[in-house]
Enzyme design. Structure first.
Site, PDB file in Angstrom:
ATOM      1  N   LEU A 658       7.244  15.122  71.972  1.00 39.39           N
ATOM      2  CA  LEU A 658       6.883  15.896  70.788  1.00 39.39           C
ATOM      3  C   LEU A 658       7.880  16.875  70.685  1.00 39.39           C
ATOM      4  O   LEU A 658       8.073  17.179  69.561  1.00 39.39           O
ATOM      5  CB  LEU A 658       5.568  16.499  70.674  1.00 39.39           C
ATOM      6  CG  LEU A 658       4.468  15.390  70.875  1.00 39.39           C
ATOM      7  CD1 LEU A 658       2.910  16.233  70.713  1.00 39.39           C
ATOM      8  CD2 LEU A 658       4.416  14.478  69.657  1.00 39.39           C
ATOM      9  N   GLY A 661      11.067  22.696  75.032  1.00 42.28           N
ATOM     10  CA  GLY A 661      11.259  24.029  74.737  1.00 42.28           C
ATOM     11  C   GLY A 661      11.994  24.652  76.239  1.00 42.28           C
ATOM     12  O   GLY A 661      12.634  24.007  77.128  1.00 42.28           O
ATOM     13  N   GLN A 662      12.168  26.108  76.131  1.00 41.10           N
ATOM     14  CA  GLN A 662      12.883  26.520  77.243  1.00 41.10           C
ATOM     15  C   GLN A 662      12.486  26.402  78.472  1.00 41.10           C
ATOM     16  O   GLN A 662      13.222  26.178  79.680  1.00 41.10           O
ATOM     17  CB  GLN A 662      13.043  28.057  77.088  1.00 41.10           C
ATOM     18  CG  GLN A 662      13.800  28.778  78.095  1.00 41.10           C
ATOM     19  CD  GLN A 662      13.857  30.350  77.625  1.00 41.10           C
ATOM     20  OE1 GLN A 662      13.410  30.945  76.910  1.00 41.10           O
ATOM     21  NE2 GLN A 662      14.590  31.123  78.618  1.00 41.10           N
ATOM     22  N   TYR A 663      11.074  26.276  78.733  1.00 38.28           N
ATOM     23  CA  TYR A 663      10.424  25.996  80.104  1.00 38.28           C
ATOM     24  C   TYR A 663       9.799  24.732  80.089  1.00 38.28           C
ATOM     25  O   TYR A 663       8.993  24.388  81.150  1.00 38.28           O
ATOM     26  CB  TYR A 663       9.470  27.199  80.137  1.00 38.28           C
ATOM     27  CG  TYR A 663      10.367  28.552  80.525  1.00 38.28           C
ATOM     28  CD1 TYR A 663      10.821  29.034  81.361  1.00 38.28           C
ATOM     29  CD2 TYR A 663      10.424  29.271  79.225  1.00 38.28           C
ATOM     30  CE1 TYR A 663      11.610  30.151  81.421  1.00 38.28           C
ATOM     31  CE2 TYR A 663      11.015  30.671  79.254  1.00 38.28           C
ATOM     32  CZ  TYR A 663      11.527  31.053  80.298  1.00 38.28           C
ATOM     33  OH  TYR A 663      12.227  32.211  80.552  1.00 38.28           O
ATOM     34  N   VAL A 665       8.557  20.428  78.441  1.00 35.71           N
ATOM     35  CA  VAL A 665       8.726  19.419  77.672  1.00 35.71           C
ATOM     36  C   VAL A 665       7.316  19.129  77.085  1.00 35.71           C
ATOM     37  O   VAL A 665       6.328  19.047  77.823  1.00 35.71           O
ATOM     38  CB  VAL A 665       9.321  17.854  77.980  1.00 35.71           C
ATOM     39  CG1 VAL A 665       9.308  16.863  77.059  1.00 35.71           C
ATOM     40  CG2 VAL A 665      10.564  18.264  78.730  1.00 35.71           C
ATOM     41  N   VAL A 666       7.025  19.042  75.842  1.00 31.23           N
ATOM     42  CA  VAL A 666       5.539  18.612  75.259  1.00 31.23           C
ATOM     43  C   VAL A 666       5.640  17.227  74.809  1.00 31.23           C
ATOM     44  O   VAL A 666       6.614  16.720  74.055  1.00 31.23           O
ATOM     45  CB  VAL A 666       5.339  19.633  73.964  1.00 31.23           C
ATOM     46  CG1 VAL A 666       3.891  19.246  73.468  1.00 31.23           C
ATOM     47  CG2 VAL A 666       5.575  21.073  74.402  1.00 31.23           C
ATOM     48  N   LYS A 681       2.052  19.658  78.060  1.00 27.22           N
ATOM     49  CA  LYS A 681       3.315  20.573  78.277  1.00 27.22           C
ATOM     50  C   LYS A 681       3.501  20.415  79.925  1.00 27.22           C
ATOM     51  O   LYS A 681       2.693  20.905  80.529  1.00 27.22           O
ATOM     52  CB  LYS A 681       2.862  21.980  77.809  1.00 27.22           C
ATOM     53  CG  LYS A 681       4.449  22.644  78.092  1.00 27.22           C
ATOM     54  CD  LYS A 681       4.314  24.129  77.535  1.00 27.22           C
ATOM     55  CE  LYS A 681       5.552  24.980  77.634  1.00 27.22           C
ATOM     56  NZ  LYS A 681       5.263  26.396  77.234  1.00 27.22           N
ATOM     57  N   ASP A 777       5.626  36.693  72.324  1.00 29.98           N
ATOM     58  CA  ASP A 777       6.379  35.877  72.023  1.00 29.98           C
ATOM     59  C   ASP A 777       5.795  35.359  70.472  1.00 29.98           C
ATOM     60  O   ASP A 777       5.992  34.055  70.420  1.00 29.98           O
ATOM     61  CB  ASP A 777       6.948  34.678  72.601  1.00 29.98           C
ATOM     62  CG  ASP A 777       8.025  33.785  72.329  1.00 29.98           C
ATOM     63  OD1 ASP A 777       8.897  34.324  71.450  1.00 29.98           O
ATOM     64  OD2 ASP A 777       8.099  32.844  72.872  1.00 29.98           O
TER      65      ASP A 777
END
Length: 929
Positions: A658, A661-663, A665-666, A681, A777
């Site tokens: 989907l 991100g920085q940290y 995968v979704v 995630k 954030d």
């Protein structure tokens, strides 16, 4: 002692039977899985015990160094006591509860085994043969149940087949068995039974241990219980549960339970809580065929009804033992021989229940201690912030008190003179009467009025003087006290409470600061005492008394009469100087005040030095809690929680990607743990620090109560074979929503929808703050929308309690408050980020503000933000919306509005704009659709 001519080869055996090789494979897989997860539980428990030992050692070492005076520049009783109290109060409560530790240790030390019970020994042997798929035990040669002496049998794994007698858990007996004397296909009956004429106690208690190269025995031992006549089943189970987790099977061959069977099962249920797998063994010689044509309805089975009456089965459970949705293991009745394969389902439930209960108990210990750590971090942070302020406040208020009292002493001298004159005038007649009627002590006065000697006269005069002085002292002191009483209300209450909070960690013997404060407050009360202690006031009065005595002239000693006593008192009163007396009292008051003030200041400096050392220790401990203790325990908590989740719900299946991100995968995850659909995630921590940070953040997320404005976290699983075994990943399974706010704004949202989203975000942030957390954030992509376009906050990856924040620079540059770059910030950074988010919401688009779009790099952007760069005002902005944005992103955190103020302001804006929008075109904000 190997048997010869045995029918097993070098490969593990999995022969035919009602369950077939498939059943054995399923059993092997289930027990192998249990051993694998038990190993992880054991490792986690071992590391948890080491963690608590390290905490205890750290506590003991720090207390010892405190008491021996090491590690401090200025040390004294206050510092020692405070430091020891700090460690004792904040570390000693972190310990492994003995009851839970014993319970968990017993679980990890116990390996599983299959225990075979039954209506008689023949049917037990038959079930063992069915399980192993080979004819190991005789099923027709054993005697009747009344005369049977079958000893306990244990089947274990070995590379070679061996049969031996051994005392359970002890040593092997040197005994010649029939199996050793020749070839055999099944174990000889003589070796299975205890001989009647054998009087050797060890031989009677010994079990027959059989080692076989068999696939099932590689994973689990199988124990056949001895006959009831030799040893009661309850005793056998009692011995077994100390070292093993029994998966209990009960072999049946009759259509009903006998009275003896029922009694045996009642005793098992009374003393143990284990479920039982009841299996009706097919009659010898009968063919194992599909039983669908002869299946008996569950409610018609006599066995089923009997087991319901005994409490083993419930009428809501199907008697064939098909797996249910219950996490707790339930007893099963299988009356169709071909369904012996359900033993794998039953054993899976028994083993899973054990592991889940243990993982849950261990995780509760982790979470409880983590919560203590976090609460202590808040307490320590508050202590570090408030103690210096309390000390400064105490110094300031005491100085105000001192100056006020000194002003009274300087200002009231003239008033005191008038007060003394007034007091003398008021009391004169009373004093004269008292002097006239007084009885002298230690002086014999002749009744006929004859003169007495000079020494007696002086003694009488002195006693009259003392009477006047004491009465005058009392009156003056009482009036002086009333003049400073009002100070108690204006200064003392707050100051004393502040001192008590500063001194509560100190020993009672060092509460000297409060004592000096009391001396300042009570200086007026000590006036009477000073008159009797050789002060200047007393000396002045005695000089006046001497002058009185000198002025009294007589040729011969006078007679002690009433008139004489009154005259002496009159002379004494008239000769007193009110002005000198007032001056002396005020001087004395100032002297005492100065002395107490200086002593208070010195004592406060000592108290400050003691707190300085204590605060240094507190800060060190706070750092250890944030950097070491809490993250280390949080990782153990993540592992125990993930173990619990994977046991209950298995590992989730990854769907389509989907986003990244920085940290992590979704991925899409269709179904997990009863939740549908889900988002998954995957996070691969690159090092120990990231592991610990992730674990702490997971704990905060998991500990949060469910809230409609936060995305739900369903659970976590640690994948030890992620990426083909190249790395370990943490899979976070959470609620899946329709889209994020970034996508929503690009697609177009109505004004009312956008303002409702802003309200939802504020509500979510307020909830986080109420739980002591800071998101850090807040941005478009971290606000998710459901199908009704209601918002939920997600990605709590940077979310932390204020007390656990280390000052790290985190977040998305555009939304980052200037103070984030200094490392010293609080939850107002979320208010700043909301102000930027609200700019996007009001603009109705995702286009960057001009001030940010011009920045060529992240560093350039950060520098501009620090210098005050903010988004520009767009023509479509409503005045009130613009003012709210500006207030939220104010460079001074103290000037930003509280979200409790922002929320009603937003509601008012929404009511005004949306109501007016329904009646006339909106003048302030365009309606993006």
């Amino acid at each position: 002692m190997e048997g010869d001519g045995v029918p097993w080869g070098s490969e593990p055996v999995s022969g035919p039977g009602p369950g077939g090789g498939g059943m054995i494979r399923e059993l092997c897989r289930g027990f192998g899985r249990y051993r694998r997860y038990l190993g992880r539980l054991r490792q986690n428990l071992r590391e948890t015990q080491k963690f608590f030992r390290d905490i205890k050692c750290s506590h003991n070492h720090t207390c010892l160094s405190s008491l021996t005076g090491g590690g401090g520049a200025e040390r004294g009783p206050a510092g020692d006591v405070a430091e020891t109290g700090l460690q004792a109060g904040q570390l000693s409560c972190i310990s492994f509860p003995p009851k839970e530790e014993k319970y968990l240790q017993q679980i990890v030390d116990c390996l599983p085994c299959i225990l075979i019970l039954g209506q008689d020994c023949n049917v037990k042997c038959q079930l063992l043969n069915l399980l192993l798929g080979v004819q190991v035990l005789p099923t027709t040669k054993l005697g009747s149940e009344e005369s049977c002496k079958l000893r306990r049998l244990r089947f274990t794994y070995g590379t070679q087949t061996r049969v031996s007698l051994a005392l359970p858990g002890q040593y092997e007996l040197v005994h010649t068995l029939v199996a050793h004397q020749g070839n055999w296909e099944t174990i000889p009956e003589e070796d299975l039974e205890v001989q009647e004429n054998n009087e050797d106690a060890a031989h009677v208690l010994a079990e027959l241990e059989v080692t076989m190269h068999h696939a099932l025995l590689q994973e689990v031992d199988v124990v056949v219980a001895p006959c009831q006549g030799l040893r009661p089943t309850v005793d056998v189970l009692g011995d077994l549960v100390n070292d093993f987790l029994p998966v209990i099977t009960y072999a049946l061959h009759k259509d009903e339970l006998s009275e003896r069977d029922e009694q045996e099962l009642q005793e098992i249920r009374k003393y143990f809580s284990f479920p039982v797998f009841f299996f009706k063994v097919p009659k010898l010689g009968s063919e194992i065929i599909d039983s669908s044509t002869r299946r008996m309805e569950s409610e018609r089975s006599p066995l089923y009804r009997q087991l319901i009456d005994l409490g083993y089965l419930s009428s809501s459970h199907w008697n064939c033992g098909a797996p249910g949705q219950d996490t707790k293991a339930q007893s099963m009745l299988v009356e169709q021989s071909e369904k012996l394969r359900h033993l794998s389902t039953f054993s899976h439930q028994v083993l899973q229940t054990r592991l889940v209960d243990a993982a849950k108990a261990l995780n509760l210990v982790h979470c409880h201690c983590l919560d203590i750590f976090i609460n202590q971090a808040f307490d320590m942070q508050r202590d570090l912030q408030i103690t210096p302020k309390r000390l400064e406040y105490t110094r300031k208020k005491e100085n105000e008190l001192y100056e006020s009292l000194m002003n009274i002493a300087n200002r009231k001298q003239e008033e005191m003179k008038d007060m003394i004159v007034e007091t003398l005038n008021t009391m004169k007649e009373e004093l004269l009467d008292d002097a006239t009627n007084m009885e002298f002590k230690d002086v014999i006065v002749p009744e006929n009025g004859e003169p007495v000697g000079t020494r007696e006269i002086k003694c009488c005069i002195r006693q009259i003087q003392e009477l006047i002085i004491s009465r005058l002292n009392q009156a003056v002191a009482n009036k002086l006290i009333s003049s400073v009483d009002y100070l108690r209300e204006s200064f003392v209450g707050t100051l004393e409470r502040c001192l008590q909070s500063l001194e509560k960690s100190q020993d009672v013997s060092v509460h000297i600061t409060s004592n000096y404060l009391k001396q300042i407050l009570n200086a007026a009360y000590h006036v009477e005492v000073t008159f009797h202690s050789g002060s200047s006031v007393t000396r002045m009065l005695w000089e006046q008394i001497k002058q009185i005595i000198q002025r009294i002239t007589w040729v011969s000693p006078p007679a002690i009469t009433l008139e004489w006593k009154r005259k002496v008192a009159q002379e004494a009163i008239e000769s007193l100087s009110a002005s000198k007396l007032a001056k002396s009292i005020c001087s004395q008051f100032r002297t005492r005040l100065n002395s107490s003030h200086e002593a208070f200041a010195a004592s406060l400096r000592q108290l400050e030095a003691g707190h300085s050392g204590r605060l240094e220790k507190t800060e060190d401990l706070w750092l250890r809690v944030r950097k070491d203790h809490a993250p280390r325990l949080a990782r153990l908590s993540l592992e125990s929680c993930s173990l619990q989740d994977v046991l209950l719900h298995r590992k989730p299946k990854l769907g389509q990607e989907l986003g990244r991100g920085q940290y992590g995968v979704v991925y899409l995850c269709d179904n997990w743990g009863g939740h549908f659909p889900c988002a998954l995630k995957s996070v691969v921590p690159p090092d120990e620090k990231h592991w610990n940070d992730l674990a702490l953040e997971f704990h905060y997320m998991r500990s949060l109560p469910k809230h409609e404005r936060l995305v739900d976290l369903h659970g976590s699983v640690i994948d030890y074979n992620y990426g083909g075994g190249s790395s370990i990943a943490v899979l976070l399974i959470m609620e899946r929503l329709h889209r994020d706010l970034y996508t929503g704004l690009k697609a177009g949202l109505t004004l009312e929808t956008r303002l409702q989203i802003a309200l939802d975000v504020v509500e979510g942030i307020r909830f986080l703050h109420s739980q002591g957390l800071v998101h850090r954030d807040i941005k478009l992509k971290n606000v998710l929308l459901d199908k009704q376009n209601r918002a939920k906050i997600t990605d709590l990856g940077f979310c932390k309690p204020e007390a656990m924040m280390s000052g790290s620079i985190v977040g998305t540059p555009i939304h980052m408050a200037p103070e984030l770059f200094t490392g010293k910030y609080d939850n107002s950074v979320d208010v700043y980020a909301f102000g930027i988010l609200f700019w996007y919401i009001c603009s109705g688009s995702v286009k960057l503000p001009e001030a940010f779009e011009r920045c060529a790099s992240k560093d350039h952007l950060w520098n501009n933000v620090r210098r005050g760069a903010r988004p520009e005002r767009l023509p479509v902005f409503d005045e009130e919306c613009w003012q709210l944005m500006e207030a939220c992103w104010d460079g001074d955190p103290l000037k930003r509005p509280l979200l409790g103020i922002v929320q009603p302001m937003l509601q008012g804006i929404m009511n005004r704009l949306c109501k007016s929008n329904s009646e006339q075109p909106n003048r302030g904000l365009d309606d993006s659709t």
